[in-house]
Scaffold this motif. Structure first.
Motif, PDB file in Angstrom:
ATOM      1  N   SER A 117       0.835  -1.204   0.000  1.00  0.00           N
ATOM      2  CA  SER A 117       0.000   0.000   0.000  1.00  0.00           C
ATOM      3  C   SER A 117       0.868   1.252   0.000  1.00  0.00           C
ATOM      4  CB  SER A 117      -0.900   0.022   1.235  1.00  0.00           C
ATOM      5  OG  SER A 117      -1.777  -1.060   1.235  1.00  0.00           O
ATOM      6  N   GLU A 118       0.467   2.236  -0.753  1.00  0.00           N
ATOM      7  CA  GLU A 118       1.171   3.512  -0.784  1.00  0.00           C
ATOM      8  C   GLU A 118       0.916   4.250   0.525  1.00  0.00           C
ATOM      9  OE1 GLU A 118       3.104   4.859  -3.178  1.00  0.00           O
ATOM     10  OE2 GLU A 118       2.889   3.167  -4.570  1.00  0.00           O
ATOM     11  N   ASP A 141       0.699   7.405   1.123  1.00  0.00           N
ATOM     12  CA  ASP A 141      -0.319   8.448   0.971  1.00  0.00           C
ATOM     13  C   ASP A 141      -1.724   7.857   1.128  1.00  0.00           C
ATOM     14  OD1 ASP A 141       1.567  10.408   0.563  1.00  0.00           O
ATOM     15  OD2 ASP A 141       1.333  10.453  -1.618  1.00  0.00           O
ATOM     16  N   ALA A 142      -1.935   6.672   0.582  1.00  0.00           N
ATOM     17  CA  ALA A 142      -3.237   6.018   0.686  1.00  0.00           C
ATOM     18  C   ALA A 142      -3.515   5.603   2.127  1.00  0.00           C
ATOM     19  CB  ALA A 142      -3.296   4.808  -0.240  1.00  0.00           C
ATOM     20  N   SER A 183      -2.336   7.062   4.821  1.00  0.00           N
ATOM     21  CA  SER A 183      -2.612   8.307   5.540  1.00  0.00           C
ATOM     22  C   SER A 183      -4.040   8.774   5.300  1.00  0.00           C
ATOM     23  CB  SER A 183      -1.618   9.378   5.094  1.00  0.00           C
ATOM     24  OG  SER A 183      -1.859  10.585   5.736  1.00  0.00           O
ATOM     25  N   THR A 184      -4.484   8.729   4.064  1.00  0.00           N
ATOM     26  CA  THR A 184      -5.849   9.115   3.722  1.00  0.00           C
ATOM     27  C   THR A 184      -6.859   8.199   4.406  1.00  0.00           C
ATOM     28  OG1 THR A 184      -5.143  10.012   1.592  1.00  0.00           O
ATOM     29  CG2 THR A 184      -7.466   9.416   1.803  1.00  0.00           C
ATOM     30  N   LEU A 185      -6.567   6.905   4.444  1.00  0.00           N
ATOM     31  CA  LEU A 185      -7.443   5.937   5.090  1.00  0.00           C
ATOM     32  C   LEU A 185      -7.605   6.248   6.577  1.00  0.00           C
ATOM     33  CD1 LEU A 185      -8.887   3.211   4.333  1.00  0.00           C
ATOM     34  CD2 LEU A 185      -6.872   2.096   5.291  1.00  0.00           C
ATOM     35  N   LEU A 200      -7.270   9.142   8.045  1.00  0.00           N
ATOM     36  CA  LEU A 200      -8.070  10.366   8.174  1.00  0.00           C
ATOM     37  C   LEU A 200      -9.543  10.127   7.875  1.00  0.00           C
ATOM     38  CD1 LEU A 200      -5.640  12.911   6.485  1.00  0.00           C
ATOM     39  CD2 LEU A 200      -6.276  12.833   8.904  1.00  0.00           C
ATOM     40  N   GLU A 201      -9.828   9.413   6.793  1.00  0.00           N
ATOM     41  CA  GLU A 201     -11.218   9.190   6.388  1.00  0.00           C
ATOM     42  C   GLU A 201     -12.012   8.386   7.410  1.00  0.00           C
ATOM     43  OE1 GLU A 201     -10.945   7.340   2.561  1.00  0.00           O
ATOM     44  OE2 GLU A 201     -10.763   9.264   1.519  1.00  0.00           O
ATOM     45  N   HIS A 202     -11.341   7.454   8.080  1.00  0.00           N
ATOM     46  CA  HIS A 202     -12.034   6.578   9.013  1.00  0.00           C
ATOM     47  C   HIS A 202     -11.858   6.994  10.475  1.00  0.00           C
ATOM     48  CE1 HIS A 202     -13.395   3.632   6.067  1.00  0.00           C
ATOM     49  NE2 HIS A 202     -12.273   3.900   5.425  1.00  0.00           N
ATOM     50  N   HIS A 203     -11.169   8.114  10.678  1.00  0.00           N
ATOM     51  CA  HIS A 203     -10.944   8.638  12.034  1.00  0.00           C
ATOM     52  C   HIS A 203     -10.319   7.580  12.944  1.00  0.00           C
ATOM     53  CE1 HIS A 203     -13.306  12.116  10.842  1.00  0.00           C
ATOM     54  NE2 HIS A 203     -14.196  11.267  10.368  1.00  0.00           N
ATOM     55  N   ASP A 242      -0.490   6.579  13.058  1.00  0.00           N
ATOM     56  CA  ASP A 242      -0.309   7.976  12.674  1.00  0.00           C
ATOM     57  C   ASP A 242       1.020   8.511  13.214  1.00  0.00           C
ATOM     58  OD1 ASP A 242      -1.160   7.988  15.320  1.00  0.00           O
ATOM     59  OD2 ASP A 242      -2.732   9.469  15.017  1.00  0.00           O
TER      60      ASP A 242
END
Length: 68
Positions: free
Chosen positions: A18-19, A21-22, A24-26, A28-31, A50
């Motif tokens: 997994s990248e 960046d992906a 990190s986004t995951l 954030l999106e799922h708290h 994190d």
């Protein structure tokens, strides 16, 4: 209180390729603050938090020693 009293049962995971960046986004999106890294059989290979991401961005090594 036991671990089962506060644990997450619907676990979000990522694969070893997994990248970042992906990941990190995951987070954030799922708290959430961490995700297990699993292989194609679902076996846990490690975990990314994190804090791991922040330390790497700050230039800390991937596997710091205890004698720093």
């Amino acid at each position: 209180m036991l671990a089962r009293d506060i644990m997450t049962t619907n676990v979000i995971t990522v694969g070893p390729d997994s990248e970042i960046d992906a990941v990190s986004t995951l987070l954030l999106e799922h708290h959430i603050t961490a995700v297990p890294v699993v292989d194609d059989k679902g076996q846990v290979l490690g975990i990314i938090s994190d804090s791991d991401l922040m330390l790497r961005m700050a230039g800390w090594p991937a596997n710091p020693c205890c004698a720093c």
